[in-house]
Design a protein around this motif. Structure first.
Motif, PDB file in Angstrom:
ATOM      1  N   TYR A   3       5.248   0.558   3.658  1.00 28.58           N
ATOM      2  CA  TYR A   3       4.386   0.312   2.507  1.00 28.58           C
ATOM      3  C   TYR A   3       3.678  -1.040   2.595  1.00 28.58           C
ATOM      4  CZ  TYR A   3       6.954   4.256   0.597  1.00 28.58           C
ATOM      5  OH  TYR A   3       7.513   5.494   0.416  1.00 28.58           O
ATOM      6  N   VAL A   4       3.468  -1.526   3.803  1.00 28.96           N
ATOM      7  CA  VAL A   4       2.808  -2.819   4.001  1.00 28.96           C
ATOM      8  C   VAL A   4       1.766  -2.680   5.113  1.00 28.96           C
ATOM      9  CG1 VAL A   4       3.089  -5.244   4.649  1.00 28.96           C
ATOM     10  CG2 VAL A   4       4.821  -4.125   3.239  1.00 28.96           C
ATOM     11  N   VAL A   5       0.566  -3.178   4.849  1.00 30.88           N
ATOM     12  CA  VAL A   5      -0.512  -3.208   5.842  1.00 30.88           C
ATOM     13  C   VAL A   5      -0.900  -4.655   6.084  1.00 30.88           C
ATOM     14  CG1 VAL A   5      -2.884  -2.525   6.367  1.00 30.88           C
ATOM     15  CG2 VAL A   5      -1.383  -0.946   5.156  1.00 30.88           C
ATOM     16  N   SER A   6      -1.042  -5.024   7.347  1.00 31.31           N
ATOM     17  CA  SER A   6      -1.369  -6.403   7.700  1.00 31.31           C
ATOM     18  C   SER A   6      -2.565  -6.413   8.643  1.00 31.31           C
ATOM     19  CB  SER A   6      -0.165  -7.081   8.372  1.00 31.31           C
ATOM     20  OG  SER A   6      -0.511  -8.381   8.821  1.00 31.31           O
ATOM     21  N   LEU A   7      -3.587  -7.162   8.288  1.00 30.46           N
ATOM     22  CA  LEU A   7      -4.761  -7.363   9.138  1.00 30.46           C
ATOM     23  C   LEU A   7      -4.724  -8.784   9.667  1.00 30.46           C
ATOM     24  CD1 LEU A   7      -7.255  -5.402   6.971  1.00 30.46           C
ATOM     25  CD2 LEU A   7      -7.055  -5.092   9.434  1.00 30.46           C
ATOM     26  N   VAL A   8      -4.723  -8.918  11.001  1.00 27.67           N
ATOM     27  CA  VAL A   8      -4.581 -10.211  11.663  1.00 27.67           C
ATOM     28  C   VAL A   8      -5.874 -10.521  12.400  1.00 27.67           C
ATOM     29  CG1 VAL A   8      -3.242 -11.576  13.296  1.00 27.67           C
ATOM     30  CG2 VAL A   8      -2.108  -9.804  11.928  1.00 27.67           C
ATOM     31  N   SER A  65       0.846  -1.187   0.000  1.00 28.24           N
ATOM     32  CA  SER A  65       0.000   0.000   0.000  1.00 28.24           C
ATOM     33  C   SER A  65       0.883   1.238   0.000  1.00 28.24           C
ATOM     34  CB  SER A  65      -0.928   0.008   1.219  1.00 28.24           C
ATOM     35  OG  SER A  65      -1.769   1.128   1.193  1.00 28.24           O
ATOM     36  N   SER A  66       0.280   2.364  -0.336  1.00 31.23           N
ATOM     37  CA  SER A  66       0.991   3.641  -0.334  1.00 31.23           C
ATOM     38  C   SER A  66       0.215   4.653   0.475  1.00 31.23           C
ATOM     39  CB  SER A  66       1.181   4.155  -1.769  1.00 31.23           C
ATOM     40  OG  SER A  66      -0.089   4.344  -2.385  1.00 31.23           O
ATOM     41  N   ASP A  67       0.910   5.692   0.911  1.00 34.22           N
ATOM     42  CA  ASP A  67       0.281   6.780   1.680  1.00 34.22           C
ATOM     43  C   ASP A  67      -0.434   6.247   2.919  1.00 34.22           C
ATOM     44  OD1 ASP A  67       1.165   8.579  -0.236  1.00 34.22           O
ATOM     45  OD2 ASP A  67      -0.659   8.315  -1.441  1.00 34.22           O
TER      46      ASP A  67
END
Length: 417
Positions: free
Chosen positions: A405-410, A349-351
């Motif tokens: 630049y990384v999103v993680s949903l756990v 992801s960005s921003d």
């Protein structure tokens, strides 16, 4: 000295008796050891002390000692450069003369200060420790009602606020404060119930007219000339009506979750197969995104199928919306143990907002900085619904940003509901 000279004049026949008499009233007192420095000069004792013999021949100016008795007189003499304090009973000629050397008095005071200092080494720390313990106990006692109120209030949320209106107050002085808190909680509960009722009623009431409006728009679209501006306007109107219907459905679901009326239809669901099918379909639609999967085979879990499908679709949709326009990637991980089922959806992801982890689950929050439909389509309700679905199944969902630049949903879910 004055008291000794007056009270012990009858014990002059024996010096030991006289000293016992002199020390008796002071036993256990701080001045008791001073008696050992007294010199007794009496004709009956045939005292040979040099000082006694000298003082007999010296003129002494006697002055009454009014603080003890008018009959007591006192004076001082200098013998061999040593000052002696003398005292006797003027009313009794046979009264002994009690003497005390200035040097002995200084020695006694020195011993007294040494004793004081030695006692302070042991007594002062003990006193300080006792004061500290007493202060800590008093603070504990005084703060106990506050702690009880804090324990009660810390467990409050909008789902159980009506169950926690009673606050323990062991002291009468805090009952008024507890009453204020109870009244505040009741007012908050009433306000929240009104807000929930309004959201639920509004969603129910809007669904029917919106459905009728959508049906009328769909009937009008074929009647317009193909490609005409009127047909385009109707098509856009239909899209907006669909959007409003989607909003009402999601608000209705959130309202049910808030009121603890979100019921679960439990059945055995093959999560591994569900994710594999989703990824297979997604790869054909989004060729610019790389899909990575680490899915444990044969993960079957008892849950509400429709809600879990909505959860996975929302996570997948978010990962698509906020991914890079080109060369993005999404990773799915699924694992199960005897205690929990763990699902991880990670994407590039960005921003990414600095406070995304804190606000991502807020309703109508948009992860995009502009929060407009021009940048990313959506309602800002997807993750809020995901959280309610996970909570309804007794699990926990968190958002992490392992890198800029990384999103993680756990998602962590209990194996047995």
């Amino acid at each position: 000295m004055a008291r000794v000279a007056k009270n012990c004049s009858t014990s002059l026949q024996n010096e030991h008796q006289w000293r016992d008499c002199a020390r008796g009233p002071d036993i256990g007192q701080v001045l008791s050891p001073l008696v050992d420095f007294f010199e007794l000069c009496s004709p009956r004792l045939n005292t040979d002390a040099v000082a006694c013999n000298v003082v007999k021949g010296l003129p002494i100016t006697w002055q009454p000692f009014k603080s003890i008795d008018d009959s007591m007189v006192r004076g001082s003499v200098v013998i061999n450069r040593t000052t002696w304090f003398v005292m006797k009973d003027a009313a009794n000629p046979a009264s002994p003369v009690v003497m005390l050397a200035d040097a002995d008095l200084g020695l006694y005071l020195q011993r007294l200060w040494e004793l004081r200092d030695r006692n302070l080494i042991y007594v002062l720390p003990t006193i300080v420790l006792l004061l500290f313990v007493l202060t800590a106990y008093m603070v504990y006692v005084v703060m106990r009602p506050i702690r009880l109120m804090e324990e009660t209030l810390s467990t409050l949320d909008f789902k159980n606020i009506h169950e926690k209106t009673e606050i323990q107050t062991p002291y009468v002085e805090f009952q008024k404060l507890a009453k204020v808190y109870r009244d505040l909680l009741k007012r908050l509960d009433a306000s929240y119930e009104n807000a929930k009722r309004f959201a639920s009623d509004a969603a129910h009431e809007l669904r029917t007219p919106l459905s009728i409006l959508r049906g009328n728009v769909e009937r009008l679209i074929p009647e317009m000339p193909n490609g005409s501006s009127h047909q385009m306007y109707l098509q856009n109107l239909g899209d907006e009506v669909d959007r409003l219907i989607l909003i009402t459905e999601k608000l209705l679901m959130l309202s049910r979750a808030d009121s603890n009326s979100l019921t679960l239809d439990i059945e055995q669901v093959d999560l591994s197969g569900l994710l594999n099918d989703l990824i297979e379909d997604a790869e054909s639609f989004y060729t610019h995104i790389k899909f990575i999967k680490d899915i444990q085979e044969g993960v079957v879990w008892p849950c509400d199928r429709s809600l879990i499908e909505q959860l996975i679709n929302n996570l997948y949709s978010n990962a698509i919306k906020y991914n890079f326009s080109h060369s993005g990637w999404i990773e799915f991980r699924l694992s199960a143990t005897a205690q929990e089922v763990k699902l991880v959806v990670m994407n590039s992801s960005s921003d990414i907002s600095a406070n995304l982890s804190e606000k991502a689950f807020e309703r109508f929050y948009r992860g995009d900085a502009s929060r407009t439909r021009r940048s990313v389509d959506g309602l800002g309700l997807g993750l809020s619904i995901c959280r309610e679905i996970v909570h309804a199944h007794g699990g926990l969902i968190t958002l992490e940003t392992p890198s800029p630049y990384v999103v993680s949903l756990v998602v962590s879910l209990p194996t047995n509901l």
